[in-house]
Each structure stands twice: as C-alpha cells, then as structure tokens.
Design a protein around this motif. Structure first.
Motif, PDB file in Angstrom:
ATOM      1  N   THR A  73      23.575  37.327 -25.960  1.00 48.96           N
ATOM      2  CA  THR A  73      24.194  38.359 -26.782  1.00 48.96           C
ATOM      3  C   THR A  73      24.769  37.786 -28.076  1.00 48.96           C
ATOM      4  O   THR A  73      25.041  38.513 -28.996  1.00 48.96           O
ATOM      5  CB  THR A  73      25.344  39.083 -26.047  1.00 48.96           C
TER       6      THR A  73
ATOM      7  N   PHE B 256      18.704  42.544 -26.745  1.00 51.57           N
ATOM      8  CA  PHE B 256      19.993  42.246 -27.365  1.00 51.57           C
ATOM      9  C   PHE B 256      19.870  42.034 -28.872  1.00 51.57           C
ATOM     10  O   PHE B 256      20.776  41.519 -29.500  1.00 51.57           O
ATOM     11  CB  PHE B 256      20.657  41.047 -26.697  1.00 51.57           C
TER      12      PHE B 256
ATOM     13  N   TYR C  97      26.381  50.999 -29.962  1.00 50.68           N
ATOM     14  CA  TYR C  97      25.637  49.763 -30.220  1.00 50.68           C
ATOM     15  C   TYR C  97      24.926  49.809 -31.573  1.00 50.68           C
ATOM     16  O   TYR C  97      24.866  48.820 -32.283  1.00 50.68           O
ATOM     17  CB  TYR C  97      24.631  49.536 -29.088  1.00 50.68           C
TER      18      TYR C  97
ATOM     19  N   ARG D   3      27.008  45.930 -33.010  1.00 54.66           N
ATOM     20  CA  ARG D   3      26.427  45.267 -31.846  1.00 54.66           C
ATOM     21  C   ARG D   3      27.492  44.660 -30.943  1.00 54.66           C
ATOM     22  O   ARG D   3      27.463  44.817 -29.736  1.00 54.66           O
ATOM     23  CB  ARG D   3      25.440  44.186 -32.298  1.00 54.66           C
TER      24      ARG D   3
ATOM     25  N   ARG E 261      28.251  46.445 -26.664  1.00 56.26           N
ATOM     26  CA  ARG E 261      27.654  45.883 -25.450  1.00 56.26           C
ATOM     27  C   ARG E 261      28.590  46.083 -24.281  1.00 56.26           C
ATOM     28  O   ARG E 261      29.799  46.039 -24.428  1.00 56.26           O
ATOM     29  CB  ARG E 261      27.453  44.373 -25.603  1.00 56.26           C
TER      30      ARG E 261
ATOM     31  N   VAL F 265      24.210  48.760 -23.107  1.00 57.06           N
ATOM     32  CA  VAL F 265      24.703  49.091 -24.438  1.00 57.06           C
ATOM     33  C   VAL F 265      25.350  50.465 -24.424  1.00 57.06           C
ATOM     34  O   VAL F 265      24.998  51.327 -23.617  1.00 57.06           O
ATOM     35  CB  VAL F 265      23.560  49.060 -25.488  1.00 57.06           C
TER      36      VAL F 265
END
Ligand code: GDP
Length: 393
Positions: free
Chosen positions: A111, A149, A365, A369, A373, A387
């Motif tokens: 991630t 991811f 998300y 980002r 998550r 997500v």
C-alpha cells in the motif's frame, strides 16, 4: 522551505513481491550488499533471518535498526526499513513477504509502494506452480494485489536464470505466459519491464551480466538501471499536509510522543503546528526523523517519525492523521467498503457497509489513497483488506 533540501534524490518506495522461495530475500540482501548497505556477513545474516523469521517485518527491520536503544528512542519505523541509493533515487525496500500466511504483511508494504519488483522463479516447475499452484498462484495473487493498490509500474525480475542455463527460450516462455495475465490485471505493456537475473550468482543486478550465456543474448538494462528508469513518483507537495499515522512511539519518562508514517501529500517542518486527527487538537513539531537521521523538513513520499510537543499523548494514535491546521481531514463512523477477504483459500471481493464505534479519519479511495484504504483485523491478524467507496456520515 521546500527548496532547502534541493539536490537530494527523490525517494522511491519499492515493494519486492512474488511467490515464496522465488528469491526475494536473496535479491534484497544482494542489492543492499552490492550497494554498500550491508557487509557480506550482514547480508548472509539478513537472508537467513528473513527466512527463519518468516520474512516478517522484523527480518527487514534489523538491517536498519542498529540497537535496542535506538528502537526505544523511537527512530525506526515499522514499514520502511532498508534502503539504498542509486544514481537517481533513494530506494526504500518495503517488506513484502511471499508466504500465503503473510499476505497481510505483503499488503501493508504494497500500500505504500510507488513501484514493485515482481520476482519470478524461472526454474522448471517453480514458475508453473507460481502461476497455477493452489488454484490461485501467488505470483498472480501478488500481481493483482499490487495493481489493486494503485501500483502501475512493475519490473518483472525473472530470477534463478542460472538454473535454466540462462536460456533465452525459457525467459521468452515466461514472459509470454505472464504478459497477458499482467494485462488482465490492468498493467500497461509500457509500464512493465522484463529483466533476466540470478540473485544467487549476481548476474544482471547492478551491472551488466558477466556470464556469456546471458550477455550473449541480453543487452538490455540490469535490474538497478531498470529501477532508475522508472518514472519519478508523483509527490503532491503542493497539496495540504496529510500524514497518516501507522505507529506511535511514546516515551512517558520524557513526556514525548512520536507519530510514524509516510507523508501522503504536502510537507512538514520543524517548529510548525499540525492538527492531530481525529481529536482535532493542535500540536507542535519538535523534531523529524527520516530513516534514523534527523531532518528539518520532510515531504510527500517520505517515511518519517515526527516527535510532537504540546499534546496529550493519548490523542496520538495509529489510524489517526497529522494534517495542516487549516485543512482538517474528514472524520466519520459509517462507511461503504469494497473488501477482499483473505482468510479463505481463494480471496473474494465483496461490497459492504460498516458502522464503527469510534470516529476515524477516512476519505473515498478515489479522492485520497492513503485515507481510503481499510484493513479489517481480528485477534491480531488481518482478515480482509479493501478500499472505501463511500463515506456515509
Ligand atoms: P523468498 O522466499 O522469495 O524470499 O526466497 P529466498 O530468497 O529465501 O530464496 C529461496 C531459495 O532460492 C533459497 O534457497 C535461495 O538460496 C535460492 N535462490 C534465490 N535466488 C536464487 C538464484 O538466483 N539462483 C538459485 N539457483 N537459487 C536462488
């Protein structure tokens, strides 16, 4: 103040992923050794411990983590643990174990990754098992997770070429079989680089292969040059600060608390004020450490430990966020998630709504980002990852 550190290499967070036994520990150890970060003895210890300790984050941690005292002072971080310097980048190797049981660890590394090296075992039988074994091969699973991811750039290191006599035919065969699969995961052909290597025999890692069986047909870049050819990751320093807190280190005797994590956007400077979410209290930045040395400024992409002053240490918690006082991140208790359940033989994707008993910092998300998550954990292990598709309240 962003110009103060001009001239430093930009940081590339690199995940090393792939099937168990494909050679990830060997490759990581060799790279660290060849680039001057580990002595030969340390390299062997590194590889051995990585194996014995189930390749958990500790195995990687010790390479950077010199003493227990340093650990207590809280200057090491949980995820970013080993790095080396190339012509273009300061490359942080992220812990990415390959065993099925360690998929959650691999995910926490992935991630944070800007790019990944997918290690494939070229030896006869192993490659095939990685693709199809156990229903869903780990090579496939890792490639899929990495892509989900948001990692777009991938280097496929076709390892153990020594075991197939450095055969071009074998290399081409592997490429042919993986390429359509990588396309189906959403990787563009132009974002995938294929490099034949032998981690064990040090072929094509940081310089061109010396074995004529390889140099006879391969004139492309070595692995390190391929890493240097990756486009610089986008670092949004122009956006307000967002530093999701992965880990908190407290030193009650000194009344100090440090928040560890990777700066998602913006920058942070010694002496500046930050908002500690979800509580919404202000704190002052006392000092910043990046990979065991202090610095006055850190910016998007850096893994840091930020020591804070003027805040009740109970308000600084993993899952929280440090942000700019004028731009607090959203906080909510009801979310809609798309999750991948791990605790079963074949991972499945499902959509679900969750209500939390405590407010968390969260964002869709697609908008952020880092805050989008989710990890679902039970009794200390991660049972699902996913997500945030919608913030409901
Ligand atoms: P990991 O599980 O992906 O971290 O794999 P390891 O690095 O532990 O390697 C698994 C095994 O493959 C070990 O016995 C290594 O010595 C061996 N190995 C790794 N790279 C190579 C290589 O390039 N050639 C050969 N012949 N063996 C290798």
């Amino acid at each position: 103040f962003l110009d103060q550190e001009q001239g430093i290499r930009s940081q590339l967070n690199l995940a090393i992923v792939g099937h168990v036994d494909s050679g990830k520990s060997t490759l990581s150890g060799r790279l660290l050794h060849l680039l001057g970060r580990l002595s030969k003895r340390e390299m062997h210890k590194y590889e051995k411990e990585a194996k014995e300790m189930g390749k958990g984050s500790f195995a990687y941690a010790w390479a950077m983590d010199e003493s227990a005292e340093e650990r207590e002072r809280g200057i090491t971080m949980t995820v970013a643990v080993a790095y080396f310097v190339s012509k273009k980048y300061r490359i942080v190797l992220l812990d990415s174990p390959g065993h099925k049981d360690f998929v959650p660890n691999m995910i926490s590394g992935a991630t944070q990754a800007d790019a990944a090296v997918l290690v494939v075992d070229a030896s006869v039988g192993s490659f095939e098992a990685g693709m199809d074994g156990y229903g869903v091969g780990q090579t496939r699973e890792h490639a899929q997770l990495i892509r989900s991811f948001g990692v777009e750039q991938i280097i496929v290191a076709v390892n153990k070429m020594d075991m197939v006599g450095y055969s071009k035919e074998r290399f081409d065969f592997i490429k042919l079989h993986l390429i359509s699969f990588l396309r189906s995961c959403g990787f563009k052909d132009s974002s995938v680089t294929w490099i034949p290597i032998s981690a064990m025999e040090n072929q094509n890692l940081v310089k061109a292969a010396s074995d004529v069986r390889l140099s006879g047909w391969y004139q492309g870049p070595c692995l390190l040059d391929a890493i240097d050819s990756l486009p610089p990751p986008l670092r949004d320093v122009s956006k307000p600060l967002i530093l999701p807190i992965c880990d908190v280190i407290k030193s009650p005797s000194m009344g100090q608390v440090a928040a560890c994590g990777k700066l998602e956007t913006g920058a942070i400077q010694n002496g500046s004020k930050v908002l500690v979410m979800p509580s919404g209290d202000l704190a002052m930045v006392r000092s910043i450490e990046r990979d065991s040395s202090t610095c006055s400024v850190a910016r998007a992409g850096d893994n840091v430990a930020v020591s804070l002053q003027g805040i009740d240490s109970g308000l600084v918690m993993p899952g929280g966020v440090l942000c700019h006082p004028d731009y607090p991140v959203p906080v909510s208790i009801r979310l809609e998630l798309k999750i991948l359940v791990l605790d079963i033989a074949a991972p499945i994707l499902i959509g679900s709504q969750v209500a939390l008993d405590r407010a968390v910092c969260v964002e869709e998300y697609s908008k952020c980002r880092a805050l989008g998550r989710a990890f679902l954990r039970s009794s200390g292990s991660t049972i699902a990852v996913g997500v945030v598709t919608r913030v409901l309240e």
